[in-house]
Design an enzyme around this catalytic site. Structure first.
Site, PDB file in Angstrom:
ATOM      1  N   GLY A  78       0.817  -1.198   0.000  1.00  0.00           N
ATOM      2  CA  GLY A  78       0.000   0.000   0.000  1.00  0.00           C
ATOM      3  C   GLY A  78       0.856   1.256   0.000  1.00  0.00           C
ATOM      4  CG  LEU A  79       2.107   3.071   2.995  1.00  0.00           C
ATOM      5  CD1 LEU A  79       3.460   2.946   3.685  1.00  0.00           C
ATOM      6  CD2 LEU A  79       1.214   4.032   3.740  1.00  0.00           C
ATOM      7  CB  CYS A  80       1.112   3.285  -3.942  1.00  0.00           C
ATOM      8  SG  CYS A  80       0.046   1.837  -3.925  1.00  0.00           S
ATOM      9  N   GLY A  81      -1.277   5.791  -2.649  1.00  0.00           N
ATOM     10  CA  GLY A  81      -2.467   6.525  -3.073  1.00  0.00           C
ATOM     11  C   GLY A  81      -3.575   5.582  -3.542  1.00  0.00           C
ATOM     12  CG  PHE A 109      -1.049   1.793  -8.181  1.00  0.00           C
ATOM     13  CD1 PHE A 109      -0.769   2.108  -9.496  1.00  0.00           C
ATOM     14  CD2 PHE A 109      -0.785   0.504  -7.743  1.00  0.00           C
ATOM     15  CE1 PHE A 109      -0.239   1.164 -10.366  1.00  0.00           C
ATOM     16  CE2 PHE A 109      -0.252  -0.443  -8.594  1.00  0.00           C
ATOM     17  CZ  PHE A 109       0.014  -0.117  -9.907  1.00  0.00           C
TER      18      PHE A 109
END
Length: 304
Positions: free
Chosen positions: A65-68, A70
């Site tokens: 995660g931590l990719c908006g 996406f």
């Protein structure tokens, strides 16, 4: 995490840019050979266009995660395509690639999933071949009549587009198109170079144009075209799947870099606002204490 993602995205981006010319040239050659065989009574399994009854949807998501948004955008694209297939009365099956997609589809018992495939830190030919073997067996055995890839196409460090790429059967049209007839191959790419300037991360842009040469219809092959197709089709499957994995990885890393950049900016802004609020409260408390001291001193000076 922003700097870590920035370091990784450069490598992934170079893999995407360097792999596109080979992939595009291979597809154009296969289309040209396939067009020459359309007038002949020749059976090549992976080029057979039969009435579509069942579609295999290969959904490529990220592992972390931590990719908006996406992963959510890819899953929404896949769900929209599945809903469209249902409205057309077609059966479907899903091949999920990536931990985020696997977690999503494992929680949905109403979605038929043929296989769950874990993602990789950096995709190679070996990993692409594992997916290609599964897709090949499904199509040749006529369990499915069409195979589609759903992945995020890398456009730039600040943009990526979820696309649907028809993998099989090999269409004689001459270009790779999505389900809406739009070409998913970019003729002109913008190459982003990550550098540092005055201690800050900056981006330099160089325009890179992919040269395309038309396939001459007068070219003759020493071998039979059917033998060439049989030898090149596995390479086609592997290269297209590897390209989709590389595009998805580059898009994921770029999205994570932007998300971490936004998080850093938000943290700096939050720190600034909290510092202002703290200073105001501290100043108000000091002012109140000073007023109490002055008022007490004035009360002591008053005559009885």
């Amino acid at each position: 995490m922003k700097l870590v993602a920035a370091a990784k995205v450069r490598r992934a981006q170079e893999a995407v840019i360097n792999g596109r010319p080979f992939s595009e040239t291979l597809v154009e050659m296969l289309y040209s050979i396939n067009e020459q065989l359309q007038s002949e009574d020749i059976d090549v399994p992976l080029t057979n266009v039969r009435p579509v009854k069942k579609v295999a949807v290969v959904v490529i998501t990220g592992d972390r995660g931590l990719c908006g948004g996406f992963n959510n955008l890819i899953i929404k694209k896949a769900e929209a395509r599945i809903a469209e297939l249902k409205s057309l009365g077609l059966d479907y099956t899903v091949i999920s690639v990536g931990k985020k997609g696997n977690l999503y589809y494992k929680r949905r018992d109403n979605v038929p999933v043929d296989r769950f495939i874990e993602g990789w830190s950096f995709p190679t030919v070996k990993e692409a071949q594992a997916i290609a073997d599964d897709v090949f067996s499904l199509f040749v055995s006529e369990e499915v009549d069409k195979v589609e890839l759903v992945y995020s196409k890398f456009v730039s460090l600040v943009k990526s587009d979820p696309v649907i790429h028809t993998l099989l059967p090999l269409s004689p049209k001459g270009v790779v198109r999505d389900v809406n007839g739009n070409c998913v191959d970019a003729i002109e790419d913008e190459f982003f170079r990550l550098t540092t300037k005055e201690g800050k991360l900056v981006v330099e842009r160089d325009s890179v144009r992919a040269k395309r040469e038309e396939f001459s219809p007068l070219m003759q092959f020493e071998q039979d075209p059917v033998q060439i197709l049989d030898a090149m089709m596995p390479l086609y499957l592997n290269s297209q799947i590897l390209r989709a994995l590389q595009e998805s990885l580059a898009s994921e890393l770029a999205a994570r870099m932007n998300a971490m950049s936004n998080a850093t900016d938000n943290a700096v802004e939050l720190k600034k606002n909290l510092s202002i609020a703290y200073n105001r409260e501290r100043q108000a408390k000091i002012t109140g204490e000073l007023l109490e001291i002055v008022a007490g001193a004035e009360a002591l000076r008053q005559p009885d």
